[in-house]
Scaffold this motif. Structure first.
Motif, PDB file in Angstrom:
ATOM      1  N   ALA A 234     -22.809  -8.775 -17.740  1.00  0.00           N
ATOM      2  CA  ALA A 234     -22.187  -8.207 -16.728  1.00  0.00           C
ATOM      3  C   ALA A 234     -20.833  -7.684 -17.201  1.00  0.00           C
ATOM      4  N   TYR A 235     -20.285  -6.568 -16.838  1.00  0.00           N
ATOM      5  CA  TYR A 235     -19.064  -5.965 -17.597  1.00  0.00           C
ATOM      6  C   TYR A 235     -18.143  -5.578 -16.373  1.00  0.00           C
ATOM      7  N   VAL A 236     -17.024  -5.590 -16.396  1.00  0.00           N
ATOM      8  CA  VAL A 236     -16.020  -5.365 -15.286  1.00  0.00           C
ATOM      9  C   VAL A 236     -15.953  -3.602 -15.321  1.00  0.00           C
ATOM     10  N   PHE A 237     -16.205  -3.128 -14.002  1.00  0.00           N
ATOM     11  CA  PHE A 237     -15.779  -1.781 -13.749  1.00  0.00           C
ATOM     12  C   PHE A 237     -14.703  -1.619 -12.818  1.00  0.00           C
ATOM     13  N   ALA A 238     -13.926  -0.551 -13.359  1.00  0.00           N
ATOM     14  CA  ALA A 238     -12.480  -0.552 -12.466  1.00  0.00           C
ATOM     15  C   ALA A 238     -12.510   0.999 -11.960  1.00  0.00           C
ATOM     16  N   SER A 239     -12.123   1.171 -10.785  1.00  0.00           N
ATOM     17  CA  SER A 239     -11.787   2.603 -10.583  1.00  0.00           C
ATOM     18  C   SER A 239     -10.590   3.219 -10.979  1.00  0.00           C
ATOM     19  N   ALA A 240     -10.873   4.692 -11.316  1.00  0.00           N
ATOM     20  CA  ALA A 240      -9.870   5.593 -11.768  1.00  0.00           C
ATOM     21  C   ALA A 240      -9.138   6.012 -10.575  1.00  0.00           C
ATOM     22  N   LEU A 241      -9.322   5.554  -9.220  1.00  0.00           N
ATOM     23  CA  LEU A 241      -8.377   5.956  -8.246  1.00  0.00           C
ATOM     24  C   LEU A 241      -7.917   4.735  -7.612  1.00  0.00           C
ATOM     25  N   GLU A 242      -6.546   4.417  -7.539  1.00  0.00           N
ATOM     26  CA  GLU A 242      -5.906   3.490  -6.896  1.00  0.00           C
ATOM     27  C   GLU A 242      -5.465   3.600  -5.832  1.00  0.00           C
ATOM     28  N   TYR A 243      -5.855   2.847  -4.725  1.00  0.00           N
ATOM     29  CA  TYR A 243      -5.492   2.963  -3.307  1.00  0.00           C
ATOM     30  C   TYR A 243      -4.237   2.095  -2.977  1.00  0.00           C
ATOM     31  N   ASP A 244      -3.110   2.851  -2.638  1.00  0.00           N
ATOM     32  CA  ASP A 244      -1.962   2.094  -2.254  1.00  0.00           C
ATOM     33  C   ASP A 244      -1.715   2.115  -0.594  1.00  0.00           C
ATOM     34  N   GLU A 245      -2.093   0.909  -0.022  1.00  0.00           N
ATOM     35  CA  GLU A 245      -2.113   0.716   1.137  1.00  0.00           C
ATOM     36  C   GLU A 245      -0.881   1.156   1.999  1.00  0.00           C
ATOM     37  N   ALA A 246       0.335   0.985   1.459  1.00  0.00           N
ATOM     38  CA  ALA A 246       1.690   1.143   2.032  1.00  0.00           C
ATOM     39  C   ALA A 246       1.683   2.738   2.266  1.00  0.00           C
ATOM     40  N   ALA A 247       1.317   3.319   1.207  1.00  0.00           N
ATOM     41  CA  ALA A 247       1.643   4.797   1.158  1.00  0.00           C
ATOM     42  C   ALA A 247       0.462   5.737   1.738  1.00  0.00           C
ATOM     43  N   ASP A 248      -0.670   4.654   2.005  1.00  0.00           N
ATOM     44  CA  ASP A 248      -2.089   5.354   2.483  1.00  0.00           C
ATOM     45  C   ASP A 248      -2.247   6.537   1.586  1.00  0.00           C
TER      46      ASP A 248
END
Length: 538
Positions: A234-248
């Protein structure tokens, strides 16, 4: 003067009052104790079993709703179950015992459906807005994931519990972790119980399912996830979209574009680009205004409304006219074999409407249909592809399906007309047409006017004939939506709700459904008030 009989009666009454007090004994409304109905042992057991089953189902439903954070619905379910127990366990309350089941079914299948449809009409519920905001955020992150270039390789084993798949991952330090697509990785000593490891042949057979397993690394979706291409590593997959909860808001790590909550259930950038999926929110009257302001929808919708009224009115008028005519003909005593002819005439009413629509669609086929090839000698008549001919075809097929009902109703009504009135008209020298126009028709309308109103409401929502015969086509050329010349409002609702070129939009479809409800309700109320004038005829 007092007779011996009256004296005896007086003494009897005096003795009775002395024995029971100044008031005569009151008789129980339920009657003597011996006459009260008692449940037998078998009936009592059945009653207890049914109530126990009801309580078990209610408790399970309430618990499930609580786990889904539907506390209000759980309270309603519990209250209904408690009330039903009180009704059926407490002695008396006989009317409630009979009314309760009907009221429950009415509330669930009528009241709730109408209220929920009204609620959906004021939301953006659809293909891309069908869940909560939390689910939308998680889905956006998952769909935007790409493999990390320098990701380490992890040894994995694929496990199954018969329903889902999970990964047993060995870390760089030898620590084992287990997770599924719904459960992030958690440190374990071995695979959980009831999970069995898949063999290599099983992995090959279920390769598509294995490739769809996406195991989050932690509760934070921005940390990425593990995926396996072969069931062994298995390999690590990361999202190109990062969510900032404080800024929503989402930030595209490759371009720096920010997607913020637009207040309408979508994360949208400054240039208007939106991320999918969105989430369901309350949008007020936007669906209703869209129906009459959107250029792709406004003009076709108005044409559909006009055709819906025309179709419903013409269907009722034609079926009633043909039904009355045939009822008059075969009600005449000189017609022989009336029973046989009546049985033949009601055959179309016995066929399922959707099946008849499909059969007639084949018969009206331009190239291979029976109508063109046999009756018109191979003519090329576009019964279902020309707008006006398609409308005529729909009305004709609906006439074929609908006149038996009117024939049956009018036959019964004619046979119940008073003979003395008809005989009086005949003696006065009234012609057959004058007798029908001045006596038979008004008396017929007294009894069947409510049925005509119900028939109008039915044809206003006559989905089967239109959709099975033409699917609402031929399509309008001035819109990209799947709307056609023979579409009724009900077929338009179906297409909007379940895909008609623009995706599924349950909110807009519910708005149309509310529009249909209002139109039919207004027409029915006005019509019923107008039919009161017919009561004077009686």
């Amino acid at each position: 003067m007092t007779t011996p009989q009256t004296s005896a009666v007086s003494r009897a009454l005096t003795d009775d009052v002395a024995a029971h007090g100044s008031r005569p004994p009151r008789r129980s409304a339920r009657g003597p104790l011996e006459s009260r109905p008692r449940l037998g042992l078998g009936a009592l057991v059945v009653k207890i079993v049914l109530l126990a089953t009801l309580d078990a189902i209610g408790a399970f439903a309430a618990f499930t709703l609580i786990t889904l954070d539907q506390v209000t619905a759980a309270i309603v379910v519990a209250a209904v179950v408690i009330i039903l127990n009180i009704i059926y366990l407490k002695r008396g309350l006989l009317p409630a015992k009979y009314l309760a089941p009907g009221l429950i079914f009415l509330a669930v299948f009528q009241v709730f459906v109408v209220l929920y449809t009204g609620y959906i009409a004021f939301t953006n519920y659809g293909d891309q807005h069908n869940s909560t905001k939390e689910d939308a955020i998680e889905q956006i992150i998952r769909t935007a994931q790409v493999r990390v270039p320098d990701s380490p390789q992890f040894a994995v084993d694929v496990y199954s519990n018969g329903v889902a798949l999970g990964l047993l991952v060995e870390g760089e330090d030898g620590q084992l972790s287990f997770g599924t697509s719904d459960q992030p990785l958690d440190e374990v000593d071995a695979a959980p119980a009831l999970w069995t490891q898949l063999t290599l042949s099983e992995i090959v057979q279920r390769q598509t399912e294995v490739l769809e397993v996406v195991v989050p690394i932690s509760e934070d979706p921005n940390k990425g996830s593990l995926r396996t291409p072969d069931g062994t590593s298995a390999y690590v997959f990361a999202s190109a979209l990062e969510y900032d909860e404080a800024a929503d808001a989402f930030t595209d790590t490759t371009t720096g574009t920010v997607y913020a909550d637009d207040g309408e259930g979508t994360f949208r950038s400054d240039d208007g680009t939106g991320l999918t999926p969105g989430w369901r929110v309350f949008i007020g009257f936007d669906n209703f205004t869209e129906a009459f302001t959107d250029e792709q929808l406004r003009d076709p919708l108005l044409r559909v409304i006009v055709w819906t009224f025309a179709f419903a009115f013409l269907s009722v008028a034609l079926t009633f006219a043909l039904g009355v005519f045939l009822a008059l003909v075969f009600n005449h005593p000189r017609v022989r074999g009336r029973k046989v002819f009546r049985a033949i005439l009601i055959l179309p009413y016995a066929f399922p409407a959707f099946l008849s629509g499909l059969v007639w669609a084949g018969m009206l086929n331009t190239e291979f249909g029976f109508i063109n090839q046999v009756l018109f000698g191979g003519a090329d008549i576009p019964w279902l592809s020309d707008p006006w001919l398609a409308k005529f075809s729909v009305l004709f097929v609906n006439l074929w399906l609908g006149f038996p009902y009117m024939f049956l109703v009018c036959t019964g009504a004619l046979q119940s007309l008073p003979d003395d009135v008809l005989e009086a008209a005949k003696v006065d020298g009234a012609s057959a047409w004058r007798t029908f126009r001045s006596i038979k028709l008004p008396l017929l309308l007294v009894s069947i006017a409510p049925l005509l109103i119900a028939s109008f409401a039915f044809n206003f929502n006559n989905f089967n004939v239109v959709y099975m015969l033409t699917r609402g086509w031929p399509r309008f050329t001035d819109t990209t939506l799947d709307i056609g010349a023979t579409d009724l409002l009900i077929t338009l609702v179906y297409k909007v709700a379940f895909g008609g070129g623009g995706g599924r939009d349950y909110g807009l479809a519910s708005a149309f459904a509310i529009l249909i409800f209002i139109i039919v309700a207004v027409v029915s109320i006005v019509s019923f008030r107008r039919t009161r004038s017919l009561e004077e005829i009686n």
